[in-house]
Design an enzyme around this catalytic site. Sequence first.
Site, short mmCIF file in Angstrom:
data_model
loop_
_atom_site.label_atom_id
_atom_site.label_comp_id
_atom_site.label_asym_id
_atom_site.label_seq_id
_atom_site.Cartn_x
_atom_site.Cartn_y
_atom_site.Cartn_z
N ASP A 104 29.67 41.42 31.69
CA ASP A 104 30.19 41.80 33.01
C ASP A 104 29.25 41.29 34.09
O ASP A 104 28.40 42.03 34.57
CB ASP A 104 30.31 43.33 33.09
CG ASP A 104 31.02 43.78 34.34
OD1 ASP A 104 31.80 43.00 34.89
OD2 ASP A 104 30.77 44.92 34.79
N GLU A 138 30.69 41.93 43.37
CA GLU A 138 31.83 42.69 42.82
C GLU A 138 31.41 44.09 42.44
O GLU A 138 32.15 45.05 42.64
CB GLU A 138 32.40 41.96 41.59
CG GLU A 138 33.71 42.54 41.07
CD GLU A 138 33.54 43.69 40.08
OE1 GLU A 138 34.52 44.38 39.77
OE2 GLU A 138 32.40 43.89 39.58
N GLU A 139 30.20 44.22 41.88
CA GLU A 139 29.73 45.53 41.45
C GLU A 139 29.52 46.47 42.62
O GLU A 139 29.41 47.68 42.44
CB GLU A 139 28.44 45.40 40.64
CG GLU A 139 28.58 44.62 39.33
CD GLU A 139 29.49 45.29 38.32
OE1 GLU A 139 29.98 46.41 38.59
OE2 GLU A 139 29.71 44.69 37.25
N GLU A 165 37.35 39.45 34.04
CA GLU A 165 36.55 40.68 34.10
C GLU A 165 36.13 41.12 32.70
O GLU A 165 36.40 40.47 31.71
CB GLU A 165 37.33 41.80 34.80
CG GLU A 165 36.89 42.01 36.24
CD GLU A 165 35.47 42.51 36.37
OE1 GLU A 165 34.83 42.87 35.35
OE2 GLU A 165 34.96 42.55 37.50
#
Length: 786
Positions: A104, A138-139, A165
């Site tokens: 991820d 994104e996190e 993802e």
Amino acid sequence: EYLDNITAIGPRTVGSPENEVVAVNYLLEQIRGIARESTDAHKISVDIQRPTGSFSIDFLGGFTSYYANITNVIVKLEPRSGAEHAVLSNCHFDSVPNTPGASDDAVSCAVMLEILNTLSKSSESLQHAVIFLFNGAEENILQASHGFITQHEWAKSIRAFINLEAAGVGGKELVFQTGPENPWLVQAYVVAAKHPFASVVAQEIFQSGIIPADTDFRIYRDFGNVPGIDLAFIENGYIYHTKYDTSDRILTDSIQRAGDNILAVLKYLATSEKLAKSFEYRHGNVVFFDILGLFVLAYPARIGTIMNYITAAIAFIYLSKKVLQSKTRAIYNLKKLFTAFGLTLTSWVCTLVAVLIVAVFVSVIGRALSWYTHFYVSVSLYGSAAAAKLILVHVLAKKFFYKNMNEQYLGDMFFDASLMIWSIALAVMTQMGLCSAFICTLWVAFPLLTKLMIHKEFHQKGATMKFIVMYMLGMFVPYLYMLYLSWTVFEMFTPVMGRSGSEIPPDMVLAGFIVIFTMILSSYFVNFIYLVKSTKTTLVTLTTVFVVTLILVCSGIFFPYSSDAANPKPKRVFLQHTSRRFHDLDGNVIKSDSGIWINGFDYNGISHITPHVPEINDTIRTPCEEQAPFCGLPWILPVHFMFRLVRGCLEYRKPATVTISHTPRISRAETRISLPAGPSHMSLYLRPHEGAALSSWSLGDGTPVASIGGDYFVFYSHGLQAAPWHFWVELKAPEKHSDGIVSLAIAAHYFFGEDQKSPQLYALLERFPNWTFSSGWSCTYDLFVF
């Protein structure tokens, strides 16, 4: 090689040099190397974007996000003559703090680099452009994708996207969201993907919100109005977002499989005539599901609706004919059918209640998650209990309620009762617009065909071998698919129970899933209870398995977590060394404290850790500060509803390493607020006092979005450099407000660098057992009243 090099950088938290400089420079170096070796058929353009913006989102109870100077690396591959339209491929290279983030989402970025390399060396020119977005935030809850789709010039040309993802580490990549609408996109995946793995069931489960996660798919859909495909690795979610998410755990086969699929789909879309006119093909949803990973069946939802209603209608006609076959016995037959129908539902309710009672008992005695490392324990405990209870209810009904009745008649009637339940479920789910109703179609069509084929055998005395074989063959398709689907569901959901907070009892959730699948799989075998002479052996066996497993669970022999190097299943713990200051209306500090706030990320809290750090039992339990927004605690995200109100806190007299002031400046109009530049991650909380109301602000779309509980939460992050944060809020206040009109709190989080961990935090982390993944950082919390 790409994957190893990206993860070798270490944790890539937004705002850190590792994320904003080292990772970006590595990506640029590889992209420029690829561009130098590309053929003359293509033109490659590279851009670095550092957007600033804000938006509101209803994820995690609702909050507003603000970002400044975050980083996107964007590559456009297009024909030499240029292209008007484009397909987007999206990954993110940032990671959560304290994790290498291989799955991820470094592996997706590695796959995208190799796809770019492959496409660029092809002598065949594409019809449309392919834009590769390596997004760097994104996190931080989807910030970089928002910055790109709402602000970048290339975003205007995008007609479809593929989002890469992860919810696990390796394995198959599951297509779990498509659209919205645009059935042609699913057809593109069906035609092009070499190793398809997709399910509309996963889509409807994910979009229901029961999984506490979201992806950039939402941003492109909601803010860009662009259709797309969302796919993710789902295997081994136990180590997702932990230090164990390393490149060596991702098999080459998984990378190759993902690359084959994504490259094929991107090439298909980049040469598709439909891409240029994608909005013309936006007509309805699509039903899609793979068959054992071999191929995907996909058809428009409107076709599925017609098929579903026809199947349900045929089943109801069949049942009506059965009831009315003898006019003199029609009322009798109808009464018996509805009695069997009611008894079947009653057996389901009794089973669910009984198994949930067991799950509550296991949770209350402190043995929750005993199956987390040993999944077979959940099947032995809750599966055996569910099967035994179902059988027992029908055995008692056969013995006392249906005494001396014909066995073949009872078996036939309970088969019809199950068919009736599935037919009603099919009609209801279709009426609700659920694409997952195709499962009910399988459970109506195949059993009905089976019944019609072996009609005579059904009425012969005893369950003969020929009858059983033919019956099993007829039921093979729905049972095989349901077992395959249940494996996928448990593969996704079981690890999620280890990171779903301390409020939801995971045993009740998993027990509920097991009961549901037990009811489904037993629905057309209940009739055998009435056909066979005795089920005593089966009941005794199931009861024995249940009792033995329950005793072993109660004894604590099944420890929930594992530090096994090959297959770890760690317990997640967050530790925040927090310095808090509470100010009054005049700006005076009326209370200050410092301590390490500890949150176990699952239902067991920190109960398994206290034997290893016994002084936790003697420390202060931090209560909720009722007058302060979000209980006066430094949440990084508004997930307070997922955790119990009382949390363990080790008090230290020395403050945390960081004591930077975050005092906001308020303008004369008392609406404009300026916060000094702080760390890359901060949280802002607002609580209007009684009689006051927050009417508008300069964040998001201008309309304040309250979180669960009524407070307002703003998540703030920035890249390497950021100016002071200026924004305004407008409140409607009562005439008398002697105690102020609003409480404003700021929490600053130090996720990297020399300020990340204090000596006390380091010392405590070293004492945690090796079966934990403990993520720690320092933070400050300041509360002001205006």
